[in-house]
Design a protein around this motif. Structure first.
Motif, PDB file in Angstrom:
ATOM      1  N   LEU A 665      42.064  44.028  50.804  1.00  0.00           N
ATOM      2  CA  LEU A 665      42.724  45.206  51.353  1.00  0.00           C
ATOM      3  C   LEU A 665      41.733  46.339  51.572  1.00  0.00           C
ATOM      4  CD1 LEU A 665      45.327  46.795  52.098  1.00  0.00           C
ATOM      5  CD2 LEU A 665      45.533  47.356  49.667  1.00  0.00           C
ATOM      6  N   LEU A 666      40.796  46.506  50.646  1.00  0.00           N
ATOM      7  CA  LEU A 666      39.835  47.599  50.747  1.00  0.00           C
ATOM      8  C   LEU A 666      38.822  47.371  51.857  1.00  0.00           C
ATOM      9  CD1 LEU A 666      38.604  50.205  49.614  1.00  0.00           C
ATOM     10  CD2 LEU A 666      37.341  48.796  47.976  1.00  0.00           C
ATOM     11  N   PHE A 672      41.037  33.819  54.399  1.00  0.00           N
ATOM     12  CA  PHE A 672      40.308  32.600  54.053  1.00  0.00           C
ATOM     13  C   PHE A 672      38.799  32.797  54.048  1.00  0.00           C
ATOM     14  CE2 PHE A 672      44.386  31.133  55.810  1.00  0.00           C
ATOM     15  CZ  PHE A 672      44.826  30.367  54.744  1.00  0.00           C
ATOM     16  N   CYS A 673      38.328  34.016  54.129  1.00  0.00           N
ATOM     17  CA  CYS A 673      36.895  34.287  54.026  1.00  0.00           C
ATOM     18  C   CYS A 673      36.467  34.267  52.561  1.00  0.00           C
ATOM     19  CB  CYS A 673      36.554  35.637  54.644  1.00  0.00           C
ATOM     20  SG  CYS A 673      36.815  35.695  56.433  1.00  0.00           S
ATOM     21  N   PRO A 674      35.233  33.864  52.257  1.00  0.00           N
ATOM     22  CA  PRO A 674      34.772  33.855  50.859  1.00  0.00           C
ATOM     23  C   PRO A 674      34.841  35.252  50.245  1.00  0.00           C
ATOM     24  CG  PRO A 674      33.274  32.629  52.271  1.00  0.00           C
ATOM     25  CD  PRO A 674      34.231  33.314  53.184  1.00  0.00           C
ATOM     26  N   ILE A 675      35.320  35.316  49.018  1.00  0.00           N
ATOM     27  CA  ILE A 675      35.537  36.614  48.374  1.00  0.00           C
ATOM     28  C   ILE A 675      34.417  36.988  47.424  1.00  0.00           C
ATOM     29  CG2 ILE A 675      36.789  35.767  46.354  1.00  0.00           C
ATOM     30  CD1 ILE A 675      37.572  38.904  48.490  1.00  0.00           C
ATOM     31  N   THR A 676      33.619  36.013  46.941  1.00  0.00           N
ATOM     32  CA  THR A 676      32.556  36.331  45.983  1.00  0.00           C
ATOM     33  C   THR A 676      31.539  37.314  46.541  1.00  0.00           C
ATOM     34  OG1 THR A 676      32.844  34.162  44.939  1.00  0.00           O
ATOM     35  CG2 THR A 676      30.795  35.344  44.489  1.00  0.00           C
ATOM     36  N   PRO A 677      31.044  37.149  47.782  1.00  0.00           N
ATOM     37  CA  PRO A 677      30.120  38.160  48.314  1.00  0.00           C
ATOM     38  C   PRO A 677      30.763  39.539  48.453  1.00  0.00           C
ATOM     39  CG  PRO A 677      30.021  36.141  49.601  1.00  0.00           C
ATOM     40  CD  PRO A 677      31.197  36.016  48.706  1.00  0.00           C
ATOM     41  N   VAL A 678      32.063  39.566  48.729  1.00  0.00           N
ATOM     42  CA  VAL A 678      32.752  40.855  48.864  1.00  0.00           C
ATOM     43  C   VAL A 678      32.789  41.570  47.520  1.00  0.00           C
ATOM     44  CG1 VAL A 678      34.929  41.967  49.478  1.00  0.00           C
ATOM     45  CG2 VAL A 678      34.131  39.987  50.779  1.00  0.00           C
ATOM     46  N   SER A 681      29.378  42.921  46.740  1.00  0.00           N
ATOM     47  CA  SER A 681      29.026  44.116  47.519  1.00  0.00           C
ATOM     48  C   SER A 681      29.742  45.360  46.997  1.00  0.00           C
ATOM     49  CB  SER A 681      29.373  43.890  48.992  1.00  0.00           C
ATOM     50  OG  SER A 681      30.776  43.721  49.158  1.00  0.00           O
ATOM     51  N   LEU A 682      30.936  45.174  46.441  1.00  0.00           N
ATOM     52  CA  LEU A 682      31.677  46.298  45.860  1.00  0.00           C
ATOM     53  C   LEU A 682      31.252  46.600  44.431  1.00  0.00           C
ATOM     54  CD1 LEU A 682      35.305  45.424  47.073  1.00  0.00           C
ATOM     55  CD2 LEU A 682      33.836  47.231  47.951  1.00  0.00           C
ATOM     56  N   HIS A 683      30.407  45.729  43.841  1.00  0.00           N
ATOM     57  CA  HIS A 683      30.002  45.839  42.437  1.00  0.00           C
ATOM     58  C   HIS A 683      31.222  45.769  41.516  1.00  0.00           C
ATOM     59  CE1 HIS A 683      25.962  46.772  43.769  1.00  0.00           C
ATOM     60  NE2 HIS A 683      26.440  47.753  44.521  1.00  0.00           N
ATOM     61  N   TRP A 684      32.159  44.876  41.847  1.00  0.00           N
ATOM     62  CA  TRP A 684      33.331  44.640  41.013  1.00  0.00           C
ATOM     63  C   TRP A 684      33.093  43.377  40.185  1.00  0.00           C
ATOM     64  CZ3 TRP A 684      38.443  45.402  44.264  1.00  0.00           C
ATOM     65  CH2 TRP A 684      38.505  46.736  44.700  1.00  0.00           C
ATOM     66  N   LEU A 685      33.119  43.505  38.880  1.00  0.00           N
ATOM     67  CA  LEU A 685      33.030  42.329  38.031  1.00  0.00           C
ATOM     68  C   LEU A 685      34.295  41.493  38.160  1.00  0.00           C
ATOM     69  CD1 LEU A 685      31.549  43.685  34.692  1.00  0.00           C
ATOM     70  CD2 LEU A 685      30.478  42.069  36.222  1.00  0.00           C
ATOM     71  N   LEU A 722      24.795  40.325  36.042  1.00  0.00           N
ATOM     72  CA  LEU A 722      23.799  41.372  36.259  1.00  0.00           C
ATOM     73  C   LEU A 722      23.800  41.825  37.710  1.00  0.00           C
ATOM     74  CD1 LEU A 722      20.850  39.937  34.128  1.00  0.00           C
ATOM     75  CD2 LEU A 722      22.622  41.542  33.465  1.00  0.00           C
ATOM     76  N   GLU A 723      24.064  40.912  38.643  1.00  0.00           N
ATOM     77  CA  GLU A 723      24.144  41.308  40.042  1.00  0.00           C
ATOM     78  C   GLU A 723      25.327  42.238  40.276  1.00  0.00           C
ATOM     79  OE1 GLU A 723      24.297  37.708  42.190  1.00  0.00           O
ATOM     80  OE2 GLU A 723      22.149  37.275  42.025  1.00  0.00           O
TER      81      GLU A 723
END
Length: 732
Positions: A665-666, A672-678, A681-685, A722-723
């Protein structure tokens, strides 16, 4: 089309919507009442119901009055002082001119004289520089409308009426053009309005939720119609509630030895001007006409009025006397639950609003009292409320950890949740003073100050422009005061000795008490100790003017291998309180300790908030939208998430689905796009790492020395962690 409606359904619907039906006579030639007149907030006078010969239905002729502002429940007027920068500067100059003449420290013989003189001076100056004005409370459903959007909306209405009249293409084109201009202007206005709200309340989720929900999900206002009679009704209701609790059942004199405290606290220390200023700056702002000195005046003009306030505060602390003007509370009833019936007075909780100066005095007392309690280890160590570094999460972690340790050995545990009826309002002042003197060790002038604080208190109920008469407060500590919570905790101090006597573990959070114990092989003996403990606890409550609410008492048995019929027989009278799951401090605990109901509740409420946020995502900038998501969704995912450690991956995946939906949403990422890179990029654990990171943050400082090693050992994929933390790997 003919629709048949049952009369019982009509009565039920009208009762649920609080509509009044005024027709009681027949309105049909057959003698039936078929034509009805409903109203909400209006009095109807039926003039005539008679056969006019037009049809088989009789016409209903009635009179009604127009709804004025005083009767309209949606927007009652209320008195407010409008404090602007010019008023602040004028107040400072007027105070400097008047203080030298009015305030004579030598002539002030008592604290009440000092307080009355100072408050009279404040009031007279404020009436000149910032007079009271009648204002309507702000409604946020269409606050984004401004002069530009209103003008464009009027322009849009003209081609709309023209097109409805002639149905020509040119009129339709003009309508589309004007409507597009209005929509663009409205979007810009909404964006600006919501951004200001989020910026002003990003650290106050409660206020942010209230305002934002009224904007994106407006609902009809079904609030009460304010009146003088309603204020008196609320006051009588609150007084009768306490009276009924104190009279039924009759109190039992329960002899309990009072432990004497070895340490003593005799005298409050005088406060410096710098300490007072630091405390005033940190306090929350209040701006009500009931407050003689508004918080903004106290903060912005502190350099001018600070010495006078300091003299009053130190005069009160050293003399052991509280000004009478500080003892009156204005009670504002609020609904306990949002969806409860607003017409049932029992659904309201009395919140006491005290003056800003009285809160300053209470905070000064609390700061010195807290230092004494911490230094001498007087406070209850298993009370998690109103203490720094303690919360509902720390309380639940301790209780659930003890339960898991026992159940992992194959034995059963019993958790009992106790609830007190109007606990804060039932505190007996005489017993509280004895508790402060003997159990806490407060003596001398400090004890005199608390005696003065508790006696001669009064309250009145305020709704809008209406207020009830003043009524004395004979018991209880004010809900909404600064000292009320800590005084209630000290009031419950001897209760822990009863649980320790029967070797039953307990933990408190304010008036929510939870006790838990192990079921041994001899079931009768285990439950006998529990029943004896509960009998003694009830007697202690009654002897201390507290009433246990049996309707809210709940019992749950974890890892029980005992047949339910046998367990209920052993519990005896407590069998009615047994259930499969309980709500403990906002967390649903089930008898199997799977926490699946808790996860389902979090997922359900989080997706509801996401749906509300999605309504306004086109009007909110990216950085403000992220603040909304953290305030409404992330806070729910993080609440007591330390308890989720060790849950099955299927349950954590459900929570992760909520976080993924919030990230999509943000960022506008497709389904269906991969969510891990998103997330990176947001620095959300991710949820799994947020749980582990919360536990690490809660560790004691001694354990944090080797926190890098803890991360590398416990996190199987520490590089991803850490990323997400955006930390360089060479630091580890």
């Amino acid at each position: 089309m003919i629709i048949y409606v049952n009369s019982r359904e009509i009565c039920t619907s009208s009762h649920n919507t609080h509509l009044a039906q005024w027709v009681n006579d027949p309105t049909h030639v057959k003698g039936h009442t078929l034509d009805l007149v409903f109203s909400y907030g209006l009095d109807i006078c039926i003039k005539d119901i008679s056969d006019a010969g037009i049809s088989d239905h009789f016409p209903v002729i009635f009179d009604t009055g127009l709804c004025t502002n005083e009767l309209h429940p949606a927007a009652p007027l209320r008195p407010l002082r409008v404090i602007i920068a010019e008023a602040v500067s004028n107040f400072s100059m007027s105070f400097l001119d008047s203080a030298s003449v009015t305030l004579d420290c030598c002539s002030l013989r008592s604290v009440d004289d000092c307080a009355n003189t100072l408050l009279s001076l404040f009031s007279s100056i404020l009436d000149t520089v910032a007079p009271i004005k009648m204002k309507r409370p702000r409604t946020y459903s269409q606050c984004w409308l401004n002069d530009t959007t209103r003008a464009l909306r009027r322009v849009c209405r003209r081609p709309e009426r023209r097109w409805k009249k002639d149905k020509l293409q040119v009129s339709l084109d003009m309508l589309r053009t004007s409507r597009l201009k209005f929509q663009n202007a409205a979007k810009t206005a909404k964006t600006s309005f919501l951004s200001k709200i989020i910026l002003a309340n990003d650290h106050n989720p409660r206020t942010l939720f209230k305002i934002f929900n009224s904007v994106v999900n407006p609902s009809p206002d079904m609030s009460l119609i304010y009146s003088q009679a309603l204020c008196e009704r609320f006051q009588i209701h609150f007084l009768d509630k306490i009276t009924s609790l104190k009279s039924s059942p009759p109190p039992i004199l329960y002899p309990l030895p009072i432990p004497e405290c070895t340490s003593t606290f005799h005298q409050f220390e005088p406060v410096s001007l710098l300490s007072l200023k630091r405390l005033v700056v940190q306090m929350n702002n209040t701006n009500t006409v009931l407050d003689i000195l508004p918080s903004r005046i106290a903060k912005d003009c502190f350099d001018v009025i600070g010495p006078s306030i300091l003299f009053l505060m130190n005069f009160s602390l050293l003399s052991g006397c509280v000004p009478l003007a500080f003892k009156h509370a204005v009670v504002h009833p609020i609904l306990k639950k949002r969806n409860s019936d607003c017409y049932d007075l029992s659904n309201y909780r009395p919140i006491s609003k005290l003056s800003f100066l009285s809160k300053i005095l209470e905070r000064l007392v609390l700061s010195q009292l807290q230092v004494y309690l911490d230094t001498n280890h007087v406070a209850e160590k298993f009370q998690s409320a109103f203490k720094p570094l303690h919360s509902t999460e720390t309380a639940l972690v301790r209780v659930l950890n003890d339960i898991l340790v026992i159940t992992d050995t194959g034995r059963s545990m019993v958790l009992v949740l106790l609830d007190l009826s109007s606990a804060f309002d039932m505190v007996d002042h005489n017993i509280l003073l004895l508790r402060l003197e003997h159990t806490v060790g407060i003596r001398g002038t400090a004890l005199d100050w608390f005696k003065s604080y508790l006696v001669d208190r009064s309250f009145s109920v305020n709704l809008g422009t209406f207020s009830s008469s003043s009524a004395p407060v004979c018991c209880g500590v004010p809900q909404g005061s600064v000292l009320g919570p800590i005084l209630f905790s000290l009031y419950l101090l001897p209760l822990g000795a009863i649980f320790e006597k029967y070797n039953i573990a307990f933990h408190c959070y304010a008036d929510d008490i939870q006790i838990y114990f192990e079921l041994t092989d001899d079931l009768a003996v285990s439950l006998h100790y529990f029943q004896e403990c509960m009998r003694e606890v009830k007697e202690w409550f009654l002897s201390n003017s507290l009433v246990l609410n049996d309707k809210k008492t709940e019992i749950v048995v974890f890892n029980s291998k005992i047949p339910r019929a046998r367990l209920c027989a052993a519990l005896g009278s407590f069998a009615n309180f047994s259930c499969d799951y309980v709500s403990n401090l906002g967390v649903l605990l089930d008898s199997s300790l799977k926490l699946d109901k808790q996860v389902s509740a979090v997922v359900r409420s989080s997706f509801h908030q996401l749906r509300l946020i999605s309504k306004a995502r086109h009007y909110v900038p990216h950085e403000d939208l992220e603040k909304l998501i953290h305030a409404f969704v992330t806070s729910r995912l993080d609440y007591c998430n330390s308890l989720y450690y060790g849950l099955p991956s299927s349950l954590l995946l459900r929570l992760q689905t909520v976080q993924n939906a919030a990230a999509r949403l943000l960022t506008g990422t497709r389904k269906f796009c991969p969510i891990t890179p998103v997330l990176a990029s947001l620095h959300w654990l991710p949820i799994r790492y947020r749980i582990q990171f919360k536990i690490l943050n809660s560790l004691h400082s001694k354990l944090l020395i080797n926190w890098r090693q803890v991360i590398l050992v416990n996190f199987s994929n520490h590089i991803l962690l850490l990323e997400h933390l955006d930390l360089p790997l060479n630091n580890f």
